[in-house]
Enzyme design. Structure first.
Site, PDB file in Angstrom:
ATOM      1  N   LYS A  95      39.746  39.127  41.687  1.00 47.48           N
ATOM      2  CA  LYS A  95      41.196  39.449  41.816  1.00 47.48           C
ATOM      3  C   LYS A  95      41.429  40.431  41.072  1.00 47.48           C
ATOM      4  CE  LYS A  95      41.852  35.220  40.146  1.00 47.48           C
ATOM      5  NZ  LYS A  95      40.309  34.667  40.012  1.00 47.48           N
ATOM      6  N   ARG A 170      47.534  27.708  41.433  1.00 49.66           N
ATOM      7  CA  ARG A 170      46.152  27.425  41.390  1.00 49.66           C
ATOM      8  C   ARG A 170      46.385  25.833  41.780  1.00 49.66           C
ATOM      9  NH1 ARG A 170      42.676  30.511  37.467  1.00 49.66           N
ATOM     10  NH2 ARG A 170      43.947  32.222  37.146  1.00 49.66           N
ATOM     11  N   ARG A 205      30.256  39.952  32.513  1.00 52.82           N
ATOM     12  CA  ARG A 205      31.474  41.022  32.386  1.00 52.82           C
ATOM     13  C   ARG A 205      31.644  41.214  30.981  1.00 52.82           C
ATOM     14  NH1 ARG A 205      36.835  38.484  35.138  1.00 52.82           N
ATOM     15  NH2 ARG A 205      36.275  36.624  33.493  1.00 52.82           N
ATOM     16  N   ARG A 234      35.042  37.981  27.089  1.00 55.25           N
ATOM     17  CA  ARG A 234      36.258  37.275  26.889  1.00 55.25           C
ATOM     18  C   ARG A 234      35.865  35.819  26.390  1.00 55.25           C
ATOM     19  NH1 ARG A 234      39.455  37.225  32.763  1.00 55.25           N
ATOM     20  NH2 ARG A 234      39.306  34.792  32.497  1.00 55.25           N
ATOM     21  N   ARG A 245      35.964  25.834  35.014  1.00 51.95           N
ATOM     22  CA  ARG A 245      36.956  26.473  35.761  1.00 51.95           C
ATOM     23  C   ARG A 245      36.661  26.584  37.105  1.00 51.95           C
ATOM     24  NH1 ARG A 245      35.775  32.213  32.535  1.00 51.95           N
ATOM     25  NH2 ARG A 245      37.306  33.087  34.102  1.00 51.95           N
TER      26      ARG A 245
HETATM   27  P1  AP5 Z   1      37.317  40.340  37.946  1.00 50.28           P
HETATM   28  O1  AP5 Z   1      38.073  41.218  38.962  1.00 50.28           O
HETATM   29  O2  AP5 Z   1      37.472  40.209  36.559  1.00 50.28           O
HETATM   30  O3  AP5 Z   1      37.585  38.864  38.400  1.00 50.28           O
HETATM   31  P2  AP5 Z   1      38.731  37.836  38.560  1.00 50.28           P
HETATM   32  O4  AP5 Z   1      38.895  37.203  39.979  1.00 50.28           O
HETATM   33  O5  AP5 Z   1      40.035  38.581  38.118  1.00 50.28           O
HETATM   34  O6  AP5 Z   1      38.196  36.921  37.466  1.00 50.28           O
HETATM   35  P3  AP5 Z   1      39.016  36.012  36.226  1.00 50.28           P
HETATM   36  O7  AP5 Z   1      37.909  35.512  35.499  1.00 50.28           O
HETATM   37  O8  AP5 Z   1      39.893  36.884  35.851  1.00 50.28           O
HETATM   38  O9  AP5 Z   1      39.652  34.967  37.254  1.00 50.28           O
HETATM   39  P4  AP5 Z   1      40.021  33.602  36.656  1.00 50.28           P
HETATM   40  O10 AP5 Z   1      40.868  33.083  37.605  1.00 50.28           O
HETATM   41  O11 AP5 Z   1      38.877  32.778  36.161  1.00 50.28           O
HETATM   42  O12 AP5 Z   1      40.773  34.040  35.136  1.00 50.28           O
HETATM   43  P5  AP5 Z   1      42.363  34.426  34.891  1.00 50.28           P
HETATM   44  O13 AP5 Z   1      42.383  35.489  33.792  1.00 50.28           O
HETATM   45  O14 AP5 Z   1      43.052  34.425  35.882  1.00 50.28           O
HETATM   46  O15 AP5 Z   1      35.748  40.318  38.226  1.00 50.28           O
HETATM   47  C1  AP5 Z   1      34.855  39.506  37.468  1.00 50.28           C
HETATM   48  C2  AP5 Z   1      33.397  40.408  37.338  1.00 50.28           C
HETATM   49  O16 AP5 Z   1      33.013  40.670  38.712  1.00 50.28           O
HETATM   50  C3  AP5 Z   1      33.818  41.751  36.806  1.00 50.28           C
HETATM   51  O17 AP5 Z   1      32.627  42.014  35.955  1.00 50.28           O
HETATM   52  C4  AP5 Z   1      33.736  42.885  38.037  1.00 50.28           C
HETATM   53  O18 AP5 Z   1      33.433  44.079  37.702  1.00 50.28           O
HETATM   54  C5  AP5 Z   1      32.650  42.168  38.896  1.00 50.28           C
HETATM   55  N1  AP5 Z   1      33.261  42.206  40.343  1.00 50.28           N
HETATM   56  C6  AP5 Z   1      34.442  42.278  40.844  1.00 50.28           C
HETATM   57  N2  AP5 Z   1      34.343  42.547  42.119  1.00 50.28           N
HETATM   58  C7  AP5 Z   1      33.064  42.625  42.414  1.00 50.28           C
HETATM   59  C8  AP5 Z   1      32.198  42.963  43.799  1.00 50.28           C
HETATM   60  N3  AP5 Z   1      32.637  43.066  44.815  1.00 50.28           N
HETATM   61  N4  AP5 Z   1      30.954  42.805  43.468  1.00 50.28           N
HETATM   62  C9  AP5 Z   1      30.170  42.883  42.441  1.00 50.28           C
HETATM   63  N5  AP5 Z   1      30.971  42.645  41.293  1.00 50.28           N
HETATM   64  C10 AP5 Z   1      32.333  42.675  41.277  1.00 50.28           C
HETATM   65  O19 AP5 Z   1      42.746  33.191  34.018  1.00 50.28           O
HETATM   66  C11 AP5 Z   1      42.076  32.669  32.749  1.00 50.28           C
HETATM   67  C12 AP5 Z   1      42.368  31.185  32.357  1.00 50.28           C
HETATM   68  O20 AP5 Z   1      43.904  31.312  32.338  1.00 50.28           O
HETATM   69  C13 AP5 Z   1      42.520  30.127  33.261  1.00 50.28           C
HETATM   70  O21 AP5 Z   1      41.170  29.609  33.334  1.00 50.28           O
HETATM   71  C14 AP5 Z   1      43.487  29.156  32.950  1.00 50.28           C
HETATM   72  O22 AP5 Z   1      42.954  28.546  31.887  1.00 50.28           O
HETATM   73  C15 AP5 Z   1      44.895  30.261  32.602  1.00 50.28           C
HETATM   74  N6  AP5 Z   1      45.413  30.257  33.825  1.00 50.28           N
HETATM   75  C16 AP5 Z   1      45.864  31.283  34.373  1.00 50.28           C
HETATM   76  N7  AP5 Z   1      46.685  31.285  35.477  1.00 50.28           N
HETATM   77  C17 AP5 Z   1      46.745  30.024  35.400  1.00 50.28           C
HETATM   78  C18 AP5 Z   1      47.538  28.992  36.411  1.00 50.28           C
HETATM   79  N8  AP5 Z   1      48.280  29.571  37.257  1.00 50.28           N
HETATM   80  N9  AP5 Z   1      47.827  27.774  36.018  1.00 50.28           N
HETATM   81  C19 AP5 Z   1      47.134  27.287  35.113  1.00 50.28           C
HETATM   82  N10 AP5 Z   1      46.343  27.882  34.194  1.00 50.28           N
HETATM   83  C20 AP5 Z   1      46.117  29.240  34.289  1.00 50.28           C
END
Ligand code: AP5
Length: 295
Positions: A95, A170, A205, A234, A245
């Protein structure tokens, strides 16, 4: 990360917010009429108890100088409707990786709840302290905390800019809360990646604290030297937190997907990044062209 509450000191570890882009010549005027429901509370708080002093002004955005979309779609869809997208997918589905290009192409402000929550944790705000335990365990942060952040951030979207919500909703309650706020996206982008691929992405990552760039030790290693020396992992990028997750994601995704079925852009996220990007944009362009035609 694109969200940096100015109530926090400007740490060298975070990039400064980009200036809002200037109005594009010929862009239709937009308003917030469609972004906010007329029945919403006049308060900036989503719920009492967690004031926006915690969420703060979440500036920044996905403007920038890159080529923007022009012909088939435009920022304003007509009728004063604001352009807005949601991007969803499992942890590490890509994302965040895709958001920069989407923001630049469509002039939408990137609003990541994960980035915003991490900024709160880093700033040791009351909201951040409440969220930290949930995040480190891989659990969902309570809806009110998240929605306060979303509400504050979306209210700060410039009139000539759209929004790109990353990581919200979510759950179904969050989807309903967004609707109550008048947030009715033009496209819901869903990245599909098999769980076994996600484990490898998460554990490898590494994040650059200066640029926010997301690297991978195997697939996208940070440049040797200064950047390789400063990248970090992270605290929730562990296998055990990832398991939780993933459970939370799979528990909720089908219902949320159903909620946005009429504006769905579903993409195979297990392809090269450029291919994923091209498929997202093709899907979004198609939806927007259809929608514009209908106006
Ligand atoms: P990356 O682009 O970083 O992936 P991402 O989908 O953004 O991953 P996140 O881990 O940030 O998502 P998440 O939803 O778990 O965490 P968030 O920060 O939103 O890519 C990941 C890796 O893959 C990188 O190394 C990249 O280089 C690689 N990659 C990307 N595309 C690729 C491809 N095509 N091919 C190969 N490699 C690739 O949330 C964190 C926490 O916050 C949650 O767990 C929760 O506790 C809280 N939170 C956030 N939002 C909410 C909500 N709405 N409600 C409740 N809690 C929430």
């Amino acid at each position: 990360p694109t969200l940096i509450p100015p109530c926090l000191p400007t740490p060298t570890a975070w990039p400064s917010a980009s200036p809002a882009p200037a109005s594009r010549p010929g862009a239709c005027p937009t308003s917030r009429r469609r972004l906010w429901s007329t029945t919403r509370s006049p308060s900036r708080e989503y719920n009492p108890g967690e004031g926006l002093h915690g969420a703060g002004h979440l500036g920044g955005g996905g403007g920038g100088s890159a080529r923007r979309i022009s012909d088939t779609t435009s920022l304003a869809l007509g009728g004063g409707e604001k352009l807005g997208f949601i991007i969803a997918g499992a942890p590490a589905s890509g994302k965040g990786t895709q958001c920069k290009a989407i923001s630049e192409r469509y002039n939408v402000k990137h609003i990541s709840t994960g980035d915003a929550l991490r900024a709160q944790v880093k700033g040791k705000t009351a909201l951040g302290m409440k969220a930290k335990g949930f995040m480190d365990a891989g659990d969902l942060v309570p809806d009110e905390l998240v929605m306060n952040i979303v509400k504050a951030a979306t209210e700060d979207v410039a009139d000539d800019q759209g929004y790109l919500l990353d990581g919200v909703p979510r759950t179904m309650p969050q989807a309903h809360m967004l609707k109550d706020l008048g947030i009715d996206p033009s496209a819901f982008i869903l990245l599909n990646v098999p769980d076994e691929i996600l484990v490898e992405r998460i554990t490898g990552r590494r994040i650059d604290p200066v640029t926010g760039e997301s690297y991978h030790v195997k697939f996208f290693p940070p440049p040797a030297g200064e950047i390789a020396a400063r990248v970090y992992q992270r605290s929730d990028d562990t296998e055990s937190a990832l398991r939780t997750r993933l459970v939370k994601f799979h528990e909720n995704v089908a219902a949320v997907k159903g909620f946005y079925s009429d504006v769905m852009v579903e993409v195979n996220g297990n392809q090269q990044k450029a291919v994923v990007q091209a498929e997202i944009m093709a899907g979004v362009d198609k939806l927007l062209a259809k929608k514009k035609h209908a106006h």
